[in-house]
Scaffold this active site. Structure first.
Site, short mmCIF file in Angstrom:
data_model
loop_
_atom_site.label_atom_id
_atom_site.label_comp_id
_atom_site.label_asym_id
_atom_site.label_seq_id
_atom_site.Cartn_x
_atom_site.Cartn_y
_atom_site.Cartn_z
N CYS A 2 0.85 -1.18 0.00
CA CYS A 2 0.00 0.00 0.00
C CYS A 2 0.90 1.23 0.00
O CYS A 2 1.86 1.31 0.74
CB CYS A 2 -0.95 0.08 1.19
N ARG A 27 4.00 -0.70 -4.61
CA ARG A 27 3.62 -1.12 -3.25
C ARG A 27 2.24 -1.78 -3.21
O ARG A 27 1.77 -2.19 -2.16
CB ARG A 27 3.62 0.10 -2.32
N TRP A 74 -2.80 -2.68 -1.77
CA TRP A 74 -2.60 -4.13 -1.85
C TRP A 74 -3.59 -4.71 -0.85
O TRP A 74 -3.45 -4.51 0.36
CB TRP A 74 -1.16 -4.52 -1.50
N ASN A 98 -1.95 2.78 5.36
CA ASN A 98 -1.07 1.65 5.00
C ASN A 98 -0.76 0.91 6.30
O ASN A 98 -0.28 1.52 7.24
CB ASN A 98 0.20 2.23 4.35
N GLY A 99 -1.08 -0.38 6.33
CA GLY A 99 -0.83 -1.16 7.54
C GLY A 99 -2.05 -2.02 7.85
O GLY A 99 -2.92 -2.19 6.99
N GLU A 478 16.75 -19.07 -6.19
CA GLU A 478 16.33 -17.71 -6.51
C GLU A 478 15.82 -17.63 -7.96
O GLU A 478 14.82 -16.97 -8.24
CB GLU A 478 17.50 -16.74 -6.25
N LYS A 482 12.10 -16.35 -9.07
CA LYS A 482 11.90 -15.24 -10.01
C LYS A 482 10.98 -15.69 -11.15
O LYS A 482 10.09 -14.97 -11.56
CB LYS A 482 13.27 -14.82 -10.54
N GLU A 485 7.37 -16.13 -9.96
CA GLU A 485 6.81 -14.85 -9.52
C GLU A 485 6.28 -14.01 -10.69
O GLU A 485 5.21 -13.42 -10.58
CB GLU A 485 7.92 -14.09 -8.78
N HIS A 501 14.23 -38.75 -4.66
CA HIS A 501 13.62 -39.17 -3.39
C HIS A 501 12.13 -38.82 -3.36
O HIS A 501 11.59 -38.51 -2.31
CB HIS A 501 14.37 -38.56 -2.21
N LYS A 599 5.48 -4.88 -3.48
CA LYS A 599 6.81 -4.79 -2.88
C LYS A 599 6.66 -4.28 -1.45
O LYS A 599 5.64 -3.69 -1.12
CB LYS A 599 7.62 -3.79 -3.71
C1 F6R Z 1 10.87 -11.43 -4.73
C2 F6R Z 1 10.83 -10.36 -3.74
C3 F6R Z 1 10.42 -10.70 -2.36
C4 F6R Z 1 11.24 -9.89 -1.35
C5 F6R Z 1 10.71 -10.14 0.07
C6 F6R Z 1 11.55 -9.43 1.12
O1 F6R Z 1 11.32 -10.96 -5.96
O2 F6R Z 1 11.09 -9.22 -4.04
O3 F6R Z 1 10.53 -12.07 -2.12
O4 F6R Z 1 12.57 -10.27 -1.44
O5 F6R Z 1 9.40 -9.69 0.15
O6 F6R Z 1 11.57 -8.05 0.92
P1 F6R Z 1 12.66 -7.15 1.59
O7 F6R Z 1 13.98 -7.52 1.01
O8 F6R Z 1 12.25 -5.75 1.26
O9 F6R Z 1 12.63 -7.42 3.06
#
Ligand code: F6R
Length: 604
Positions: A2, A27, A74, A98-99, A478, A482, A485, A501, A599
């Site tokens: 948010c 966000r 969000w 936000n929260g 990772e 990616k 995602e 396994h 994010k």
């Molecule tokens: C994936 C991604 C998330 C963040 C996770 C932690 O591409 O961006 O998995 O890595 O939400 O976020 P931070 O690093 O901001 O604590």
């Protein structure tokens, strides 16, 4: 998670706030809305991205007034609908939030008993109506905000406007961020710096529990007791262009392109006069730490796995790595000389932040590896190492991860050198290896056409596997995250030896398997594992240096970046990020704003 924005000044607030919301849309992008007040509070909001709000504003224009607040959501409480979109409020007071107000159901019951009715299912509307309740009692916005927020359990960053307070925005926060940008005769409120960067670089962060009254010609900030707090303005560490796409089609692609430069910068920033890794950390941490626990979420957790691998391999320090949301609810056993390292791009991820706070309360030493300067984790950890990756806008983390891994490599080497676990000559050799990384990363960009061809091969898959061993496995985890995602292909990452396994039963001729061959020592074992998958019909894709044995098994081979095995996850990151990027593009996905995500996850 948010984004909130606000503006008071001489410009048309509707335009300024709409632009700010676009900058904050990473966000959350489930809905957007704006409210203004000039004698009467007017609100326009709708489900969907900012573009939907712009359409709605064309149908129902808001007058060009000099004050407004806005929100990009969000969804947490309540579906993605117009009614649940922010702002929320009454004819007297309207807020963006936000929260999460965790005790909202209890507060809602009370408000219903006072005669209030609700239009949405959100916790935020409960917050707004409680502020309204106290405002009607006290006729004082600051007191109303203080009284109402004192009843909230949870986190909040709130911007509020009152019908009877022209040209004034009130803002208050706990846990979720609020930044105040200060221009000439105009002030901006936002969840993050890029929202106001094209107008001003001067800003300050509202502190925990602080409340501010903002007018075009200034601001007053008060602490919880109501005492005024003086604020020093800071200078934003980057300019407006760094929050733009800079000629690239997507933020994600632009951010991948920055990785080589970031790694090179970090290597020189965290080196001593002899070009060897160096961090300005307390001697106590460096010399006495006997055990390390690393904590993070998502991609940051994966960087943590890499840090654990290197701390054990190079510095010989026993290390664990945990996902923050799980670690919080365990009963950890700490050594007397424990160090907890938390990794976070945003520095505000709720689970990571909570772990940090709980660990600190137990008296354990903490170190944050953080990208956003001045963020909650950066400020609250005992010591901080910044990753200096610059602003990251794409929801999928790319350059921040590469920067975290680079810091991990430098830090583990520094621990090893300072504790005399390694001979100086060995440290020099590692430093030399590290210096090759920027070039190795450029290799990924040069291999982009080959990567795009692999993307073409996998784009229609429903399921896919990544496999690797040791550092390759960490790189692959990772890469797998990616891919799923942003392309929405279901992908699993397995330690290559573990497939048989149980999981190998999922492999069919429709399941591509991407195998990483960075670790030459593991090559024979990896080759057998790839054969096991290929003989079940899997389309096998090997990322490897040229090798005739691998070429015999693999359907597709992509030349891997040249670097030492230890640093493969750093060199490999861009390549796997580009694979995810091209696959998502070919599937027509929204690369920068994947569905359901946001994010900076500020809720637990
Ligand atoms: C994936 C991604 C998330 C963040 C996770 C932690 O591409 O961006 O998995 O890595 O939400 O976020 P931070 O690093 O901001 O604590």
């Amino acid at each position: 998670m948010c984004g909130i924005a606000g503006y008071v000044g001489k410009r048309n607030a509707v335009l300024v706030v709409t632009e700010a919301l676009k900058k904050l849309s990473y966000r959350g992008y489930d809905s957007a809305g704006i409210a203004t007040a000039s004698g009467v509070i007017r609100t326009v909001k709708c489900a969907g991205k900012i573009e939907c709000l712009e359409e709605r504003l064309k149908e129902n224009p808001l007058p060009a007034v000099n004050m407004g607040i806005g929100h990009t959501r969000w969804a947490t409480h309540g579906a993605v609908t117009d009614e649940n979109s922010h702002p929320h409020g009454t004819a007297d007071v309207t807020i963006v939030h936000n929260g999460i107000i965790e005790n909202y159901l209890l507060l809602k019951q009370k408000l219903i008993s006072f005669g209030y009715t609700f239009k949405s299912e959100t916790d935020s509307e409960v917050g707004a109506l409680l502020i309204d309740y106290f405002y009607k009692k006290t006729h004082d916005p600051l007191t109303a905000l203080r009284e109402a927020t004192s009843k909230f359990h949870g986190s909040y960053a709130i911007a509020a406007i009152f019908k009877d307070c022209p040209d004034t925005i009130f803002t208050v926060r706990r846990e979720s961020p609020i930044l105040i940008g200060v221009g000439t005769d105009e002030i901006f409120i936002a969840s993050d710096i890029p929202a106001f960067l094209s107008y001003t670089k001067r800003y300050f962060r509202l502190g925990e529990g602080e409340i501010a009254k903002i007018t075009p010609d200034g601001f007053k900030v008060y602490d919880r007791r109501g005492d005024e707090v003086k604020k020093n303005l800071q200078h934003a560490p980057f300019d407006a262009e760094s929050a733009e796409k800079g000629g690239f089609a997507h933020f994600m692609r632009k951010e991948i392109s920055e990785e080589s430069g970031i790694v090179s910068r970090l290597i020189s920033m965290y080196s001593d006069g002899h070009g060897l890794p160096f961090f300005d950390l307390s001697a106590d941490i460096i010399k006495n730490t006997s055990h390390i626990t690393v904590i993070g979420c998502g991609t940051a957790y994966h960087a943590g796995l890499y840090l654990k691998y290197l701390l054990e391999k190079l510095a010989k320090i026993r290390t664990e790595c945990h996902v923050a949301s799980e670690f919080r609810y365990t009963e950890p056993l700490f050594d007397k000389n424990e160090l907890v390292i938390v990794i976070s791009q945003s520095g505000e991820t709720a689970d990571t932040l909570s772990c940090l706070r709980e660990v600190k309360a137990l008296g354990v030493k903490t170190l944050g590896i953080v990208n956003v300067v001045g963020s909650a984790i950066a400020t609250e950890a005992d010591e901080v190492i910044y990753t200096h990756a610059g602003v990251e806008i794409a929801v999928a983390s790319t350059k921040a991860y590469t920067a975290q891994c680079t810091v991990a490599a430098l830090l583990a080497t520094y621990f090893a050198a300072s504790r005399s676990v390694m001979e100086r000559q060995q440290v020099r050799e590692i430093a030399l290896e590290l210096k090759k990384l920027p070039d190795a990363i450029m290799h990924a960009t040069r291999a982009e056409d080959a990567i795009a061809e692999v993307a073409e091969e996998i784009k229609d898959a429903e399921n896919l596997f990544f496999i690797g061993r040791r550092a390759d496995y960490i790189a692959a985890i990772e890469g797998s995250l990616k891919l799923k995602e942003i392309s929405y292909i279901h992908s699993e990452c397995y330690p290559a030896g573990e497939l048989k396994h149980g999981t190998i039963s999922l492999i069919t001729e429709k399941t591509p398997v991407v195998a990483l061959f960075g670790d030459r020592e593991m090559l024979p074992k990896m080759l057998s594992n790839l054969k096991e998958a290929a003989s079940r019909g899997a389309k096998s894709i090997a990322i490897s240096a040229p090798d005739k044995d691998i070429a015999e098994v693999a359907d597709i081979m992509v030349d891997m970046p040249r670097c030492g095995e230890l640093f493969f996850p750093i060199a490999m990151a861009s390549m796997l990020q580009l694979l995810a990027y091209h696959t998502a593009l070919k599937r027509g996905c929204d690369v920068d704003q994947p569905r359901n995500l946001a994010k900076s996850v500020t809720v637990e």
